[in-house]
Design a protein around this motif. Structure first.
Motif, mmCIF file in Angstrom:
data_model
loop_
_atom_site.group_PDB
_atom_site.id
_atom_site.type_symbol
_atom_site.label_atom_id
_atom_site.label_comp_id
_atom_site.label_asym_id
_atom_site.label_seq_id
_atom_site.Cartn_x
_atom_site.Cartn_y
_atom_site.Cartn_z
ATOM 1 N N ILE A 1 0.846 -1.197 0.000
ATOM 2 C CA ILE A 1 0.000 0.000 0.000
ATOM 3 C C ILE A 1 0.881 1.247 0.000
ATOM 4 C CG2 ILE A 1 -1.773 1.293 1.272
ATOM 5 C CD1 ILE A 1 -2.804 -1.409 0.308
ATOM 6 N N GLU A 2 0.668 2.081 -1.008
ATOM 7 C CA GLU A 2 1.498 3.280 -1.143
ATOM 8 C C GLU A 2 0.790 4.519 -0.602
ATOM 9 O OE1 GLU A 2 2.476 3.465 -5.314
ATOM 10 O OE2 GLU A 2 3.127 1.369 -5.302
ATOM 11 N N GLY A 3 1.585 5.462 -0.148
ATOM 12 C CA GLY A 3 1.041 6.751 0.286
ATOM 13 C C GLY A 3 2.085 7.821 0.057
ATOM 14 N N ASN A 4 1.642 9.067 0.053
ATOM 15 C CA ASN A 4 2.597 10.177 -0.089
ATOM 16 C C ASN A 4 2.063 11.377 0.678
ATOM 17 O OD1 ASN A 4 0.553 11.012 -1.850
ATOM 18 N ND2 ASN A 4 1.608 10.145 -3.608
ATOM 19 N N ASN A 5 2.908 12.393 0.840
ATOM 20 C CA ASN A 5 2.433 13.537 1.624
ATOM 21 C C ASN A 5 1.448 14.369 0.823
ATOM 22 O OD1 ASN A 5 4.859 14.157 0.204
ATOM 23 N ND2 ASN A 5 5.286 15.918 1.495
ATOM 24 N N ALA B 1 3.293 11.189 4.390
ATOM 25 C CA ALA B 1 3.191 9.997 3.548
ATOM 26 C C ALA B 1 2.877 8.744 4.373
ATOM 27 C CB ALA B 1 4.517 9.798 2.820
ATOM 28 N N GLU B 2 3.532 8.624 5.508
ATOM 29 C CA GLU B 2 3.371 7.413 6.325
ATOM 30 C C GLU B 2 1.928 7.232 6.780
ATOM 31 O OE1 GLU B 2 5.647 9.779 6.566
ATOM 32 O OE2 GLU B 2 7.523 9.088 7.462
ATOM 33 N N ARG B 3 1.334 8.353 7.272
ATOM 34 C CA ARG B 3 -0.049 8.236 7.761
ATOM 35 C C ARG B 3 -1.047 8.149 6.617
ATOM 36 N NH1 ARG B 3 -0.961 12.937 10.818
ATOM 37 N NH2 ARG B 3 1.131 13.548 10.200
ATOM 38 N N THR B 4 -0.732 8.719 5.472
ATOM 39 C CA THR B 4 -1.624 8.555 4.318
ATOM 40 C C THR B 4 -1.724 7.062 3.998
ATOM 41 O OG1 THR B 4 -0.982 10.711 3.449
ATOM 42 C CG2 THR B 4 -1.990 9.190 1.898
ATOM 43 N N ALA B 5 -0.572 6.380 3.964
ATOM 44 C CA ALA B 5 -0.559 4.942 3.659
ATOM 45 C C ALA B 5 -1.194 4.125 4.788
ATOM 46 C CB ALA B 5 0.882 4.475 3.417
ATOM 47 N N LEU B 6 -0.823 4.445 6.015
ATOM 48 C CA LEU B 6 -1.344 3.678 7.169
ATOM 49 C C LEU B 6 -2.860 3.798 7.280
ATOM 50 C CD1 LEU B 6 0.683 4.230 10.476
ATOM 51 C CD2 LEU B 6 0.162 2.052 9.347
ATOM 52 N N ASN B 7 -3.361 5.022 7.145
ATOM 53 C CA ASN B 7 -4.809 5.219 7.301
ATOM 54 C C ASN B 7 -5.576 4.497 6.195
ATOM 55 O OD1 ASN B 7 -4.499 6.707 9.621
ATOM 56 N ND2 ASN B 7 -4.593 8.693 8.611
ATOM 57 N N TYR B 8 -5.021 4.525 4.987
ATOM 58 C CA TYR B 8 -5.689 3.805 3.897
ATOM 59 C C TYR B 8 -5.671 2.297 4.177
ATOM 60 C CZ TYR B 8 -6.913 1.886 -0.601
ATOM 61 O OH TYR B 8 -7.528 1.169 -1.586
ATOM 62 N N ALA B 9 -4.520 1.785 4.576
ATOM 63 C CA ALA B 9 -4.412 0.338 4.833
ATOM 64 C C ALA B 9 -5.343 -0.079 5.962
ATOM 65 C CB ALA B 9 -2.963 -0.017 5.173
ATOM 66 N N ASN B 10 -5.351 0.685 7.040
ATOM 67 C CA ASN B 10 -6.184 0.308 8.191
ATOM 68 C C ASN B 10 -7.676 0.460 7.880
ATOM 69 O OD1 ASN B 10 -4.119 -0.509 9.944
ATOM 70 N ND2 ASN B 10 -3.715 1.598 10.585
ATOM 71 N N ALA B 11 -7.999 1.426 7.014
ATOM 72 C CA ALA B 11 -9.408 1.627 6.647
ATOM 73 C C ALA B 11 -9.897 0.557 5.677
ATOM 74 C CB ALA B 11 -9.587 3.015 6.028
ATOM 75 N N THR B 12 -8.996 0.112 4.805
ATOM 76 C CA THR B 12 -9.412 -0.801 3.738
ATOM 77 C C THR B 12 -9.236 -2.269 4.122
ATOM 78 O OG1 THR B 12 -8.583 0.917 2.260
ATOM 79 C CG2 THR B 12 -9.203 -1.158 1.233
#
Ligand code: THU
Length: 159
Positions: free
Chosen positions: A58-62, A74-85
């Motif tokens: 799962i990728e994320g960026n700032n 970037a880290e929380r963009t990716a983490l929040n998406y992963a945890n939500a999905t």
């Protein structure tokens, strides 16, 4: 008064080939994600890529905002998406890469304090440590657990 010492151990390599194939892909994807960052204010583009235990990456960026504090790393963009999905998937690793106006930063960047706390929460929830791979041009450093990056952290055991 007694003194308490906290020891952390960080690995460092100048050869990305020392990472396993999945982790090398994670770094590549973090770099790709950084290039898609929305960072018009800082011009500092950060990418993160998580490895989940279901095999997904799962990728994320700032994502910045004219109202600066509204931006997200970037880290929380990716983490929040992963945890939500994928709320039941465990995160086993994260790679982080950053680009300034010269290109990939020489020295690896380390997650900010809020992101360390967010990574720690995911570790605690999943009861699994997250390998944190911080990638720079000159070298790449690795912490075996996000908790190594946040000694004396506040967590749910203190509530
Ligand atoms: N940033 C991240 O995305 N991750 C980090 O680990 C450090 C900082 C972002 C926030 C902001 O958009 C820009 O980099 C400059 O601080």
């Amino acid at each position: 008064m007694k003194e308490i010492q906290y020891n952390i151990s960080i690995k460092s390599t100048t050869n990305i080939g020392e990472l396993n194939a999945k982790e090398q892909e994670l770094v590549q994807r973090a770099q790709n994600a950084a290039n898609r960052a929305y960072a018009p204010y800082s011009q500092f583009k950060v990418g993160a890529c998580l490895l989940l235990d279901n095999g997904l990456m799962i990728e994320g960026n700032n994502q910045e905002n004219a109202s600066y504090p509204c931006g997200c790393c970037a880290e929380r963009t990716a983490l929040n998406y992963a945890n939500a999905t994928y709320p039941d998937a465990k995160v086993s690793a994260i790679a982080i890469s950053a680009f300034n106006s010269q290109g990939l930063v020489d020295e690896p960047i380390t997650p900010c304090g809020i992101c360390r706390q967010a990574l720690l929460e995911t570790e605690m929830k999943n009861r699994q440590s997250i390998r944190v791979i911080m990638n720079g041009q000159k070298h790449t450093i690795i912490a075996e657990s996000a908790s190594d990056l946040l000694p004396l952290a506040f967590d749910d055991s203190q509530l």
